[in-house]
Each structure stands twice: as structure tokens, then as C-alpha cells.
Design a protein around this motif. Structure first.
Motif, short mmCIF file in Angstrom:
data_model
loop_
_atom_site.label_atom_id
_atom_site.label_comp_id
_atom_site.label_asym_id
_atom_site.label_seq_id
_atom_site.Cartn_x
_atom_site.Cartn_y
_atom_site.Cartn_z
N PRO A 156 -5.56 3.14 -5.47
CA PRO A 156 -4.45 3.92 -6.02
C PRO A 156 -4.88 5.26 -6.61
O PRO A 156 -5.92 5.37 -7.27
CB PRO A 156 -3.88 3.02 -7.11
N THR A 157 -4.06 6.27 -6.36
CA THR A 157 -4.23 7.59 -6.96
C THR A 157 -2.90 8.00 -7.60
O THR A 157 -1.85 7.88 -6.97
CB THR A 157 -4.65 8.64 -5.92
N VAL A 158 -2.97 8.46 -8.84
CA VAL A 158 -1.79 8.94 -9.57
C VAL A 158 -2.04 10.39 -9.96
O VAL A 158 -3.04 10.70 -10.63
CB VAL A 158 -1.52 8.09 -10.83
N LEU A 159 -1.15 11.28 -9.53
CA LEU A 159 -1.31 12.71 -9.80
C LEU A 159 -0.29 13.17 -10.83
O LEU A 159 0.90 12.86 -10.73
CB LEU A 159 -1.13 13.50 -8.51
N GLN A 200 0.81 -1.22 0.00
CA GLN A 200 0.00 0.00 0.00
C GLN A 200 0.85 1.28 0.00
O GLN A 200 0.38 2.33 0.42
CB GLN A 200 -0.97 0.04 1.19
N GLY A 201 2.10 1.18 -0.40
CA GLY A 201 2.98 2.36 -0.39
C GLY A 201 3.45 2.74 0.99
O GLY A 201 4.04 3.81 1.18
N ALA A 217 8.66 4.93 -3.90
CA ALA A 217 8.81 6.04 -4.85
C ALA A 217 7.62 6.99 -4.70
O ALA A 217 6.51 6.65 -5.07
CB ALA A 217 8.90 5.52 -6.27
N ASN A 218 7.87 8.17 -4.16
CA ASN A 218 6.81 9.18 -4.05
C ASN A 218 6.64 9.97 -5.33
O ASN A 218 5.55 10.43 -5.66
CB ASN A 218 7.15 10.16 -2.91
N ARG A 219 7.78 10.15 -6.03
CA ARG A 219 7.77 10.99 -7.24
C ARG A 219 8.40 10.21 -8.39
O ARG A 219 9.51 9.70 -8.26
CB ARG A 219 8.58 12.27 -7.00
N ILE A 220 7.67 10.12 -9.50
CA ILE A 220 8.20 9.48 -10.71
C ILE A 220 8.56 10.60 -11.68
O ILE A 220 7.69 11.37 -12.12
CB ILE A 220 7.18 8.52 -11.34
N LEU A 221 9.84 10.73 -11.99
CA LEU A 221 10.34 11.77 -12.87
C LEU A 221 10.58 11.16 -14.25
O LEU A 221 11.37 10.20 -14.37
CB LEU A 221 11.64 12.37 -12.33
N VAL A 222 9.90 11.68 -15.28
CA VAL A 222 9.93 11.06 -16.61
C VAL A 222 10.40 12.08 -17.65
O VAL A 222 9.89 13.21 -17.71
CB VAL A 222 8.54 10.53 -17.01
N HIS A 223 11.36 11.66 -18.49
CA HIS A 223 11.84 12.53 -19.56
C HIS A 223 10.69 12.84 -20.52
O HIS A 223 9.89 11.96 -20.87
CB HIS A 223 13.00 11.86 -20.31
N LYS A 224 10.63 14.09 -20.96
CA LYS A 224 9.50 14.54 -21.79
C LYS A 224 9.39 13.77 -23.09
O LYS A 224 8.29 13.62 -23.66
CB LYS A 224 9.62 16.04 -22.07
N ALA A 225 10.50 13.24 -23.61
CA ALA A 225 10.48 12.52 -24.87
C ALA A 225 9.66 11.23 -24.78
O ALA A 225 9.12 10.76 -25.79
CB ALA A 225 11.91 12.20 -25.32
N ILE A 226 9.54 10.67 -23.60
CA ILE A 226 8.78 9.42 -23.44
C ILE A 226 7.62 9.57 -22.46
O ILE A 226 6.96 8.60 -22.10
CB ILE A 226 9.70 8.27 -22.96
N GLU A 248 6.10 13.10 2.60
CA GLU A 248 6.15 11.66 2.37
C GLU A 248 4.73 11.14 2.19
O GLU A 248 3.88 11.30 3.07
CB GLU A 248 6.83 10.96 3.54
N LEU A 249 4.46 10.50 1.05
CA LEU A 249 3.13 9.96 0.77
C LEU A 249 3.11 8.51 1.22
O LEU A 249 3.39 7.60 0.45
CB LEU A 249 2.83 10.06 -0.73
N PHE A 250 2.78 8.27 2.47
CA PHE A 250 2.87 6.94 3.04
C PHE A 250 1.60 6.15 2.73
O PHE A 250 0.84 5.78 3.63
CB PHE A 250 3.13 7.04 4.54
N GLY A 251 1.36 5.92 1.45
CA GLY A 251 0.17 5.22 1.02
C GLY A 251 0.17 5.06 -0.49
O GLY A 251 1.14 5.45 -1.16
#
Length: 484
Positions: free
Chosen positions: A364-367, A282-283, A289-298, A380-383
Motif C-alpha cells: 500500500p501507498t498513501v499520498l 488490491q484496489g 476510492a481513488n481520492r479520500i477527501l477529508v474536512h480540515k477540522a478532522i 484511475e489508480l487501479f491498485g
């Protein structure tokens, strides 16, 4: 396994009720069924436990190192013989899935196996002296008595992570589990080491509440080390109290890990790894991983696949082998997550996936559209909640990853391994993993955080160092000449 004993204190080698008139009710977070009720420990019980540990430690000193190793290895054998029962306790008390239970038990067994080598590694040194006819001896000795305070998320492992190495290094131990995990993080461990054959009183377990004992567990004069795993806020308080009383604090605290995906990464693999890094248990893992950093190309490609993957995760009864996400540990945790999500949306974040919150069941929630100044990016998103943030350059990704008061774990995904390693060196974190998940813990590798994620390192040689001290004894074989 005698479950009735697991509902009592374990002090001085005896199972008994605490001396407080107050009780603690241990409930199943999924269905609210009462698992156990404890007569909690008071300050007098805390003193009894520390006194027992101090006395038993003197007996432990006399036990042959190979016998100590055998006793610790007996603990592993006991766990293996009762694995299904222990897994059931993890599911019932923590809301952990069957997958989580198996994962946690595996971590525990490996940690005890490593700790079992400690009695044979209490090595010293003989060093030369500036004085003629003299030698300097360094003896590695146990610190004395260790106080361990463990959390509710991986309590079986995170208790054992300090308890077993402390015992292996020759110390007495008093363990205080979290009030939401008194069995898995406390009395179960007392039972395991009792059956393994540790001397009576060497390991004590006190189930209590901070409202009952205040700072007495940390302030007590006997323990030389306080090992705490939990929130940064509480850890800061414990660290200050420990230092004030000249005790060494070992602090494993919160995290806000960045999972960085470069433009040359394997997107399919990154989606799987990022999902595991956020939603395992449950996180509720400090390394999540609280933050997923993604290159703009993908970015668009990743977001589409990630949304599909996360939307398919099953939420429900943790005893069902098909369940991926069970309940969060308590109502307070669920309300905190609900408020954080609402605050994020109010500040401009957009829910790519927005799950329902029903009691302790948090889907699950994805922002997306998240910026680093938002609370959801800083706290810290403990969930089961995660943020996705795009970036254009490596420098920007590093800056975003470092824009937090935490520094525990992280991950970088790229097809160029050395590029990932060089980038990893620039992220201010105690641990970071190239082409892997953010959740890693191995028994012989240094584990710990930077910044507000903690103090000290555990596992392997580092645990041996933390739970022992070096004593200098010099020997003069002749006579020193004095100037007066």
C-alpha cells in the motif's frame, strides 16, 4: 469439476481447441506457475460461436419460461456444490484473497438468482389506439445474440453480470474473457451453464487475443448488443465500432471515486470504510476510492488513524486467509502503478505510506499533499494506491469530487444523513453511498456510470430492459377509412 475442459474453447456446446496456431499461457500472478495453456480462438472460431448462439437461441425461444427459470437456478446449485473449487480458481488465477473469492461468489449467486426471474417477466402491454376498432400490442422480446467482453479484476462476477441476464431474457451469448482470466471469467462459466442444462450452443466461450482477432468480435453481423466491462480507453473504441455497425454498446468503464468525510463523521468508522473502499482486491475495482477527501477540522486525526490502519494491512500469498493484499494481475499493471507513484511524488505529492513494489507484489501507498491537477488525482489508480486531499467547505469538496472525467461511484460520511444525501445529489456520478463504502453492487439496483465511466444501466429491471427490445404489433378489428 473437469478442469481439463476449462483449458479449451466452448463453442457450439463442444469443448475443443481454438483454430489458431497461437497459444495463450494463463499464469498464477503470485508465483508465476502455469495454470493452463490455451490454443486460442481465431476469427473462424468467432464466427462459429456466433452462428451457434444464433441457432441455439431459436431453440431457447421454444423452452417454457418456467423451465428456463429452473435451468438458471440449476447454475446456482452447481456453484454451491463446487464453491470451494471455484474459490481456489479465483485465488490461483486472479491473485484474489480468500475474502475476495467468497465476496465474488456471493455476488455471482445473487445475480443468477435475479436473472432466473427474467423468463417470467417478459411482459407486454395492450395500449389504446387513436383509430376506432384497433388495439396496440407491445411485446417484450429478446434482442437476439449478445457479445460479452469481461475484465480481469472480478471476472467471474462481471461476466455473469451480463451473461446470466442476457440468457434469462432469452438471448444467445458469446463470451470473450480477458486474457489474464480465461478460466474464471470464461470457461468456468461455460461449464456452469452447461451443467445447468442450457441448450448446446446457447452460451459460447472464446479465449483469444486481440492481436489474433482485431475487432472481429464486435464487428460480426450477428450480435445486436456488445456488453463490455473494462478501461475507458478500450471501451471508447468498442463503443465506436459497435455504433458504426448499428449494435447497442453497454459500457461499464473506469472510475475515480471520491470518498468524502465531513467534519461530523464518525472517524473510526470512516477509517475502516475508506480502507475497504481502496484496498479490497488490491484496489483493482472500478468503484474503488481513488481520492479520500477529508474536512480540515478532522484531517490530522483521520490521517493518523488511516496511516496506522493501512500500515497494518498484510501483503502476501493470497491463499493465506490472513492476507489482505495479494498481487496485482500482471507485470504491466505493477509498472504502471510504480510510474504513477513516481510521477505523483515528482509533482509534489508526499508519501504518508510508501510500500515496496517487488514484481507483482505492490504494498500500500498513501499520498498526501495532493492537488487535483496531479496525474494521481486525475487517473484511475487501479491498485493499492490512494490520495488524501483536505477541504474546507462542502462546495469545495463537491468541486474536487467532480474534477474528473469519470463518474462511477463515491461515498459521503456524515452524522447528518439528509445532509449527506443532498450533497450526494451534487456529485456527478452514477452511484454514491452515504455512510458506506464506494464498492457496492446489488442485483436489483441500477448500476452504471456517468461521463467517461460508461453507458447504460445493469441489474434488475434495467438489465431486462437492456437485453430485450419492444416490438409493436397493432391489430385492426375493423377496416380503416382512407382519405383517397
Amino acid at each position: 469439476m473437469n478442469y481439463s475442459q476449462l483449458r479449451q474453447q466452448f463453442i457450439g456446446g463442444e469443448w475443443r481447441d481454438g483454430k489458431s496456431t497461437n497459444t495463450l499461457t494463463d499464469i498464477n500472478p503470485y508465483n508465476s506457475e502455469v495454470i493452463a495453456s490455451f490454443q486460442i480462438a481465431n476469427i473462424e472460431d468467432i464466427d462459429d460461436a456466433y452462428q451457434a448462439a444464433h441457432k441455439a437461441k431459436l431453440e431457447w425461444d421454444k423452452v417454457n419460461a418456467y423451465k428456463k427459470r429452473d435451468i438458471l437456478e440449476n447454475a446456482v446449485k452447481y456453484i454451491e456444490a463446487h464453491e470451494e473449487e471455484i474459490a481456489s480458481i479465483i485465488v490461483q488465477e486472479l491473485g484474489g484473497t480468500r475474502l475476495k473469492a467468497a465476496f465474488e461468489i456471493g455476488l455471482v449467486k445473487n445475480m443468477i438468482k435475479e436473472a432466473a426471474t427474467f423468463p417470467l417477466r417478459m411482459e407486454g402491454k395492450i395500449l389504446p389506439s387513436t383509430e376506432d376498432g384497433k388495439e396496440n400490442r407491445l411485446y417484450r422480446i429478446s434482442a437476439g445474440v449478445v457479445g460479452v467482453i469481461s475484465p480481469f479484476n472480478f471476472p467471474f462476477f462481471l461476466s455473469v453480470k451480463s451473461v446470466a441476464p442476457a440468457l434469462g431474457a432469452g438471448n444467445g451469448v458469446v463470451l470473450k474473457p480477458h486474457e489474464d482470466s480465461p478460466i474464471t471469467g470464461g470457461t468456468l462459466i461455460g461449464k456452469i451453464f452447461e451443467e445447468a442444462g442450457v441448450p448446446k450452443g446457447l452460451l459460447n466461450v472464446v479465449v483469444t487475443d486481440i492481436k489474433e482477432i482485431g475487432d472481429a468480435f464486435v464487428e460480426h453481423p450477428i450480435p445486436r448488443i456488445i456488453s463490455f466491462t473494462g478501461s475507458t480507453k478500450v471501451g471508447s473504441h468498442i463503443g465506436q465500432i459497435a455504433i458504426k455497425h448499428f449494435k447497442k454498446p453497454l459500457l461499464e468503464l473506469g472510475g475515480n471515486s471520491a470518498f468524502i468525510i465531513l467534519e461530523d463523521a464518525d472517524i473510526d468508522y470512516a477509517v475502516q470504510a475508506a480502507t475497504f473502499s481502496r484496498f479490497t482486491h488490491q484496489g483493482q475495482i472500478c468503484m474503488s476510492a481513488n481520492r479520500i477527501l477529508v474536512h480540515k477540522a478532522i484531517y490530522s486525526n483521520f490521517v493518523d488513524q488511516y496511516k496506522e490502519k493501512v500500515s497494518a494491512l498484510t501483503t502476501g500469498d493470497p491463499s493465506d486467509p490472513e492476507t489482505i493484499i495479494g498481487p496485482v494481475i500482471n507485470d504491466r499493471q505493477a509498472v504502471t502503478l510504480e510510474n504513477l507513484i513516481a510521477k505523483g511524488i515528482e509533482q509534489g505529492a508526499v508519501p504518508l505510506v510508501q510500500g515496496k513494489i517487488t514484481g507483482r507484489m505492490v504494498e500500500p501507498t498513501v499520498l498526501v499533499n495532493v492537488t487535483s491537477d496531479m496525474d494521481v488525482a486525475q487517473d484511475e489508480l487501479f491498485g493499492p494506491v490512494v490520495c488524501i486531499i483536505p477541504f474546507e467547505t462542502e462546495e469545495e469538496a463537491i468541486a474536487i469530487a467532480n474534477d474528473t472525467r469519470f463518474g462511477l461511484s463515491g461515498a459521503i460520511h456524515t452524522s447528518n444523513i439528509e445532509r449527506g444525501v443532498e450533497m450526494a445529489k451534487k456529485v456527478h456520478t452514477g452511484m454514491i453511498h452515504v455512510n458506506d463504502v464506494t464498492i457496492n453492487d446489488e442485483p436489483i439496483v441500477a448500476f452504471g456510470g456517468e461521463k467517461q465511466s460508461g453507458l447504460g444501466r445493469l441489474n434488475g429491471q434495467w438489465s431486462l430492459d437492456e437485453f430485450t427490445t419492444l416490438k409493436w404489433i397493432s391489430v385492426n378489428f375493423g377496416q380503416r377509412k382512407f382519405p383517397y
